[in-house]
Design an enzyme around this catalytic site. Structure first.
Site: not given
Ligand code: ADP
Length: 548
Positions: A189, A334, A445, A450
């Site tokens: 991550t 994940e 917030k 929210w």
């Molecule tokens: P990081 O962004 O930390 O590198 P990830 O690629 O695993 O890691 O990101 C996952 C996160 O990206 C999700 O938990 C969510 O917050 C956000 N995300 C992914 N796809 C979408 C989407 N279509 N709309 C909004 N948020 C999204």
């Protein structure tokens, strides 16, 4: 009473079987790559499978043993594709590292994963030379080039040449079959909170995810498609596309490091790309290039956009101006990564176009294999009424159970079962469509209520003068936090603070309208192309909101 067992063949789900299938049944289908060297390379699934076998032999000759990690620092290309299969297929673990991370983070991740081999594209040579002394577990460094491009006098001890490794083997190799729960690959991550954590995928989870991905209401790809993954192979395995393409026999087109609008457009046209996938920021570049030159896509028909919320304005532009269907998708490292995609149900056919669009703008419904719930802070399930929003939790065979070498379980109990908390806040409607309100750490917030930063950004992005927008929380003496909108204007566009704020009138509740607008020349992005909210909040931590 003796249980009656099924009497079907016991065949472990193996990643290598995807490529073997493609070589046997789609042998002459092409894989085309724009290389780091700048030229175009083309070959077939049959060629790729043979070379992946030779690579597996080469890794064994280097002393790799089952479970050893083979790391990559590489763009999307055929050699990277071969490593996916050569490593995972021979019981090694493919560890794709994001080269856009800070060097210290890359070193930390490589050491945490105890990588044994590091394969890298030549443009990362200076980076790898700098890092090499810190990478104590790495025994072999491999430059992903042919002999004629090998750098002279590199400081990397015993630097190996990828093509020499492949050429040194005869390909007489049978892909082994082993426990399908064996680790196949690792992705970390991004570590926006604390150190990065590794998600360890298995052959089984990868194959199941690939089946799910290919479903019509997944990415819905087939042998007629030409797939260009813009999403990098180091960003959650390019969302599974390097596995799905061989499964369904689609032609693959890899853009290498050439991700600007012009390069992508030209490659899509030249190779007759029909399907693509990437984060919203990539499409910003591509759309701008196409609009500036009044260009259309002659073959591109569908694209998956995810990784962060796809602004409705972007969906409209792609659909109305370019006739490209947008499939909005949500997932995370994940989750391998796919969770939900936006596709209509039969009952939506009678709705008018606007009503259909509002459904498709959501993050969508799960693919079979993933289940989801929204819960309150006490862990109780919330109703699926499209209004209640809560912490989104998921479960399924391609969702992680634990992180690499972290003893503590990340899971939470809901109704007596284990679920993975995504860190996202979402609502689910009565038709089981999920909509992300925000990441829990990005939600604003204001006086106990929210405000969704995504909602504010989506509205701002609809203004014709806005290139990119980000909403962040700013400290407020009375309300605790209030929204500040950070905006990048389109080149040459005119836009004042008052005009921007006025645009929100009637589009959102009055109390949710941002208190202020900050115009900037650029918004910082993470290594995967998402808006870096943490950094923005830091940059604007002393910003004083107007008091009236
Ligand atoms: P990081 O962004 O930390 O590198 P990830 O690629 O695993 O890691 O990101 C996952 C996160 O990206 C999700 O938990 C969510 O917050 C956000 N995300 C992914 N796809 C979408 C989407 N279509 N709309 C909004 N948020 C999204």
């Amino acid at each position: 009473m003796a249980r009656l067992m099924g009497q079907m063949m016991q065949m472990p789900l193996m990643i290598s079987s995807l490529l073997v299938h493609a070589a046997r049944h789609h042998g002459d289908t092409e894989i085309v790559s724009k290389r780091v060297e700048g030229d175009i390379h083309r070959y077939t699934y049959q060629d790729a499978e043979l070379r992946a076998r030779k690579l597996a032999q080469a890794f064994a000759r280097l002393g790799c043993e089952p479970g050893d990690r083979v790391a990559t620092l590489a763009w999307n290309g055929y050699r990277h594709f071969e490593i996916y299969y050569g490593a995972s297929g021979s019981e090694l673990v493919c560890h794709t590292i994001n080269p856009r991370l800070f060097p210290e983070q890359i070193a930390w991740i490589a050491n945490d994963a105890a990588d044994k081999v590091l394969c890298f594209d030549l443009n990362f040579l200076p980076l790898v030379e700098k890092l090499a002394p810190q990478l104590s577990s790495v025994k072999h460094f491999v430059a992903m080039v042919g002999r004629s491009h090998m750098p002279a006098g590199s400081s990397i001890p015993g630097l190996l040449c990828y093509e020499d490794l492949v050429d040194g083997e005869d390909g007489v190799y049978r892909w082994p079959e082993f426990d399908e729960n064996t680790a196949s690959s690792i992705c970390y991550t991004s570590g926006t909170t604390g150190n990065p954590k590794g998600a360890v995928y298995s052959h089984r989870s990868t194959l199941l995810h690939t089946y799910g991905l290919a479903l019509p209401d997944g990415m819905g790809v087939g042998a007629k498609d030409v797939i260009l993954p813009v999403v990098p192979m180091f960003h959650v395995n390019a969302w599974g596309t390097p596995y799905a393409a061989p499964m369904i026999g689609a032609k693959l087109v890899f853009p290498g490091p050439h991700l600007d609008g012009k390069s992508l457009y030209e490659l899509m046209e030249a190779e007759k790309v029909t399907f693509s996938a990437g984060v919203p920021t990539v499409w910003l570049g591509l759309i701008n290039f196409a609009q500036a030159g009044k260009l259309k896509f002659s073959t591109l028909r569908r694209t998956v956009i995810g990784g962060s919320a796809c602004p409705p304005a972007m969906m409209r532009t792609l659909e109305d101006e370019f006739d490209v269907e947008v499939i909005h998708a949500w997932g995370m490292t994940e989750m391998s990564p796919l969770g939900t995609l936006s596709k209509l149900k039969a009952k939506h056919a009678s709705l008018d176009a606007e009503a259909q669009r509002r459904i498709l703008e959501k993050q969508g419904k799960v693919i079979f294999g993933v289940d989801m719930e929204i819960i309150d802070d006490d862990g109780a399930s919330l109703p699926w009424d499209g209004k209640a929003s809560g912490n989104l939790v998921v479960r399924g065979p391609w969702v992680i159970q634990s992180y690499y070498q972290r003893p503590e379980s990340p899971l939470v109990k809901v109704n007596g079962r284990d679920w993975f908390p995504t860190g996202d806040v979402a609502a689910i409607d009565a038709d089981a469509y999920m909509q992300i309100t925000d990441r829990s750490k990005d939600v604003i917030k204001s006086g106990g209520e929210w405000i969704s930063s995504i909602d504010l950004e989506n509205i701002a992005m609809g203004h014709p003068a806005v290139l990119e927008a980000a909403a962040i929380a700013c400290r407020h003496p009375k309300w605790d936090e209030r929204p500040l909108l950070v905006v990048v204007k389109k080149p040459g566009a005119d836009l004042t603070r008052e005009q921007m704020l006025g645009y929100f009138e009637g589009r959102i509740a009055k109390w949710q309208i941002p208190d202020d607008v900050a115009f900037v020349s650029e918004i910082p992005h993470t290594a995967t192309g998402k808006i870096q909210k943490l950094k923005l909040r830091e940059l604007f931590k002393d910003h004083r909101l107007p008091t009236n």
